[in-house]
Write a protein that holds these residues in place. Sequence first.
Motif, PDB file in Angstrom:
ATOM      1  N   LEU A 264      13.744  -0.394 -10.691  1.00 15.92           N
ATOM      2  CA  LEU A 264      13.364   0.895  -9.657  1.00 15.92           C
ATOM      3  C   LEU A 264      14.562   1.109  -9.009  1.00 15.92           C
ATOM      4  CD1 LEU A 264       9.674   0.498  -8.940  1.00 15.92           C
ATOM      5  CD2 LEU A 264      10.528   2.132 -10.481  1.00 15.92           C
TER       6      LEU A 264
ATOM      7  N   TRP B 161       4.385   2.388  -6.444  1.00 21.85           N
ATOM      8  CA  TRP B 161       5.707   1.483  -6.637  1.00 21.85           C
ATOM      9  C   TRP B 161       6.986   2.542  -6.721  1.00 21.85           C
ATOM     10  CZ3 TRP B 161       3.845  -2.922  -4.680  1.00 21.85           C
ATOM     11  CH2 TRP B 161       3.019  -3.432  -5.527  1.00 21.85           C
ATOM     12  N   GLU B 162       6.822   3.571  -7.388  1.00 26.24           N
ATOM     13  CA  GLU B 162       8.016   4.603  -7.422  1.00 26.24           C
ATOM     14  C   GLU B 162       8.037   5.184  -6.274  1.00 26.24           C
ATOM     15  OE1 GLU B 162       7.607   6.462 -11.353  1.00 26.24           O
ATOM     16  OE2 GLU B 162       7.358   4.639 -12.332  1.00 26.24           O
ATOM     17  N   GLN B 163       7.206   5.270  -5.332  1.00 28.24           N
ATOM     18  CA  GLN B 163       7.181   6.192  -4.145  1.00 28.24           C
ATOM     19  C   GLN B 163       8.298   5.552  -3.290  1.00 28.24           C
ATOM     20  OE1 GLN B 163       3.574   6.917  -2.157  1.00 28.24           O
ATOM     21  NE2 GLN B 163       4.343   8.276  -0.673  1.00 28.24           N
ATOM     22  N   ARG B 164       8.980   6.362  -2.541  1.00 29.93           N
ATOM     23  CA  ARG B 164      10.165   5.838  -1.626  1.00 29.93           C
ATOM     24  C   ARG B 164       9.442   5.374  -0.247  1.00 29.93           C
ATOM     25  NH1 ARG B 164      15.040   6.485  -2.308  1.00 29.93           N
ATOM     26  NH2 ARG B 164      15.577   6.415  -0.105  1.00 29.93           N
TER      27      ARG B 164
ATOM     28  N   THR C 196      12.825   2.400  -3.041  1.00 32.18           N
ATOM     29  CA  THR C 196      11.410   2.738  -3.654  1.00 32.18           C
ATOM     30  C   THR C 196      10.446   1.543  -3.262  1.00 32.18           C
ATOM     31  OG1 THR C 196      11.852   1.511  -5.818  1.00 32.18           O
ATOM     32  CG2 THR C 196      11.997   3.833  -5.551  1.00 32.18           C
TER      33      THR C 196
END
Length: 279
Positions: free
Chosen positions: A128, A251-254, A132
């Motif tokens: 990632l 998990w992929e969210q900033r 993130t």
Amino acid sequence: MLQRLLNPFIRLNQRHRSLTCKGLKALCIHQLHTSGAEFTHSYCDGLYPGHIQTTAFQKALLAVGSGVAALHDPYRHDMVAVLGETTGHLALINLRDRMKNDPEGYTILTERPRIRLSTLDLEKMATLPDGTFGREYLRFLEDNKVTPDSRAEVKFVDNEELAYIMLRYREVHDLLHTLLGMPTNMLGEVAVKWFEAAQTGLPMCVLGALLGPLRLNASRLQSLFTSLGPWALQNGRRARCVLSIFYERRWEQRLEDLRQELNIQPPPVILSASNKRGA
């Protein structure tokens, strides 16, 4: 001034805490095992795996013994765990109500996710982008040399749903370190405890917030009381319930976006990772 007032207590505590911890621990073990087979078979009533039914007196005894042991060594996670379980009933009920009134929190209570190495895709998280939430959480684990599998299972909470909420709180603890930008050194742990005390109301967190500063040196105390402490309390009070977030789907969210969503401001002081207990 505060330090001068506390000095006599600290000296007395240092003189007696070893004997007291050993005595109370032995007393707790004796009380929990004096019933022999009757305790082992009758009190393990199957509310959930590993559950141990205890009386109010036994819970009070465990709370005192584990509290003294945790004060002596805040890194005794087993004692901190027992303290939380034996004193947190009302706070856990309040947290359950908050989670049930939140759509995402309700989903968590329904699906019962776990944060363990067996449930994390570390290879994917490592790919990632920087910034993130998943990548920063993995970096936190690596920098501080910790693992989510170190969290103890719940034993003394006499309600299956509340036991899961206590377990969820433990497994979310390292995620809060990531959200708050706090390492696992003593100052970072105390700052997180101040946040958790305001956010959850768990007596264990309140006790840690009150007594943790006793283990900090003068410069760390100044940093805590002038910047990190007020910041942690303010954010803990106003943030969305941190147990109502399905972090496994974020998990992929900033990280910055997640902080804004939860109404958490970035830390006023950047602390470096350190495994030294007094750091």
